[in-house]
Design an enzyme around this catalytic site. Structure first.
Site, mmCIF file in Angstrom:
data_model
loop_
_atom_site.group_PDB
_atom_site.id
_atom_site.type_symbol
_atom_site.label_atom_id
_atom_site.label_comp_id
_atom_site.label_asym_id
_atom_site.label_seq_id
_atom_site.Cartn_x
_atom_site.Cartn_y
_atom_site.Cartn_z
ATOM 1 N N ASP A 163 0.967 -0.999 -0.060
ATOM 2 C CA ASP A 163 0.147 -0.030 0.146
ATOM 3 C C ASP A 163 1.068 1.148 0.080
ATOM 4 O OD1 ASP A 163 -2.184 1.305 -0.308
ATOM 5 O OD2 ASP A 163 -2.821 1.154 2.310
ATOM 6 N N ASN B 1 -10.578 -3.040 -5.640
ATOM 7 C CA ASN B 1 -10.133 -1.472 -6.043
ATOM 8 C C ASN B 1 -10.017 -1.730 -8.459
ATOM 9 O OD1 ASN B 1 -6.661 -2.670 -4.883
ATOM 10 N ND2 ASN B 1 -7.669 -1.445 -4.183
HETATM 11 C C1 IPE Z 1 -5.449 -2.572 -0.189
HETATM 12 O O1 IPE Z 1 -5.267 -1.801 -0.858
HETATM 13 C C2 IPE Z 1 -5.273 -3.157 -1.794
HETATM 14 C C3 IPE Z 1 -3.974 -3.917 -2.106
HETATM 15 C C4 IPE Z 1 -2.608 -3.176 -1.440
HETATM 16 C C5 IPE Z 1 -3.712 -4.116 -3.323
HETATM 17 P P1 IPE Z 1 -6.012 -0.184 -1.231
HETATM 18 O O2 IPE Z 1 -5.644 0.836 -1.124
HETATM 19 O O3 IPE Z 1 -7.416 -0.875 -2.361
HETATM 20 O O4 IPE Z 1 -7.067 -0.623 0.234
HETATM 21 P P2 IPE Z 1 -7.766 0.468 1.891
HETATM 22 O O5 IPE Z 1 -8.875 1.300 0.538
HETATM 23 O O6 IPE Z 1 -7.212 1.459 1.908
HETATM 24 O O7 IPE Z 1 -9.201 0.103 2.208
HETATM 25 C C1 IPE Z 2 -1.898 0.445 -3.246
HETATM 26 O O1 IPE Z 2 -0.859 1.325 -3.186
HETATM 27 C C2 IPE Z 2 -1.555 -0.499 -4.314
HETATM 28 C C3 IPE Z 2 -3.147 -0.798 -5.503
HETATM 29 C C4 IPE Z 2 -3.932 -0.837 -4.203
HETATM 30 C C5 IPE Z 2 -3.671 -1.043 -6.097
HETATM 31 P P1 IPE Z 2 -2.223 2.704 -3.275
HETATM 32 O O2 IPE Z 2 -2.652 2.780 -4.812
HETATM 33 O O3 IPE Z 2 -3.646 2.246 -2.654
HETATM 34 O O4 IPE Z 2 -2.155 4.032 -2.859
HETATM 35 P P2 IPE Z 2 -2.230 5.046 -1.878
HETATM 36 O O5 IPE Z 2 -2.812 3.912 -0.481
HETATM 37 O O6 IPE Z 2 -3.098 5.456 -2.754
HETATM 38 O O7 IPE Z 2 -0.860 6.061 -1.708
HETATM 39 MG MG MG Z 3 -4.006 1.992 -0.668
#
Ligand code: IPE
Ligand code: IPE
Ligand code: MG
Length: 249
Positions: free
Chosen positions: A23, A71
């Site tokens: 994340d 996502n």
């Molecule tokens: C969880 O992260 C999914 C991945 C890292 C692949 P998200 O960024 O999607 O989760 P939330 O929205 O913070 O719960």
């Molecule tokens: C994790 O990084 C990767 C995916 C969930 C695809 P994020 O895209 O959630 O990054 P933040 O949380 O917005 O910084």
């Molecule tokens: Mg995230």
């Protein structure tokens, strides 16, 4: 599933299965005034160096969560960018990982994805299926509730009777059927939530929440998480096996 852990040369416990919720890619890019997709590119690059270090540390199973079933609700250009990165990364990294002896798996739902991407993933799984090095699992279009629902549907279709349904039998229907549960789950970026990850498998996992955005998470940070893990005392709901507890008092 409880299994004996390996020990490193100093006799410390090595987590057998480490799972990483990658994340913070978006925030990494935003901090640099870059489009979010650049963060996903940097994050994908980081998978290689963490995999190599995990292998050196003696970790047998390493799982990366790259994309959740939730996502898809992100803007189209971000989703398309992530799919493009995946399609470019597989052919680029596959041969080196294969040479290193990695066995690559996928968990999640491939239904409805681009057939070319699905074929790439399937070919990579087949190519590396006999390898005996690190078990590298990519969780893509994965979420815990979806997995549990899918397992339940398959259990019902298989006509398994309620009396037969033990936790061990249930696990045979999960994507992770032939994998040990994660000993250590690392979620980067400082968020402290499960977000629908390994809901079944994380029952007794230890957690680490390093406040580091995923593209910045280094080999040293992995070592730190493992060292912290080695200080934990896992009980699985029981008591430590000291003479006092053995006598039941
Ligand atoms: C969880 O992260 C999914 C991945 C890292 C692949 P998200 O960024 O999607 O989760 P939330 O929205 O913070 O719960
Ligand atoms: C994790 O990084 C990767 C995916 C969930 C695809 P994020 O895209 O959630 O990054 P933040 O949380 O917005 O910084
Ligand atoms: Mg995230």
């Amino acid at each position: 599933m409880m299994m004996t852990e390996r020990q490193d040369t100093s006799g410390e416990r090595i987590p057998r299965h480490v799972a990483i919720i990658m994340d913070g890619n978006g925030r990494w890019a935003q901090k640099r005034d870059l489009p979010r997709i650049r963060g996903h590119e940097a994050g994908t690059e980081n998978i290689r160096r963490i995999t190599v270090r995990a292998g050196e540390l003696g970790i047998s199973y390493l799982t990366f969560w790259a994309f959740s079933t939730e996502n898809w609700s992100r803007p189209d250009d971000e989703v398309e960018g992530i799919l493009r990165i995946l399609a470019e990364t597989i052919p680029r990294e596959r041969d080196e990982l294969h040479q290193r002896g990695a066995r690559i798996r996928h968990i999640g739902n491939l239904d409805g994805l681009d057939p070319h991407l699905v074929a790439q993933i399937q070919d990579t799984i087949d190519l590396t299926s006999e390898n005996t090095g690190i078990n590298l699992t990519l969780a893509f279009n994965y979420s815990g509730r979806a997995e549990i629902l899918e397992a339940t549907r398959r259990i019902l279709k298989a006509g398994i009777s309620p009396d037969e349904l033990t936790p061990e039998r249930y696990e045979e229907f999960l994507y992770t059927a032939d994998m040990p549960d994660p000993d250590l789950i690392i979620r980067t970026s400082g968020e402290q939530r499960i977000s629908n990850f390994f809901l079944w498998q994380s029952a007794f996992s230890e957690w680490a929440f390093p406040p580091i955005l995923w593209p910045d998470f280094s080999e040293h940070d992995l070592e730190q998480a493992v060292t912290d893990y080695q200080q934990r005392e896992r009980r699985y709901g029981g008591l430590l096996t000291t003479p006092t507890t053995q006598s039941g008092k």
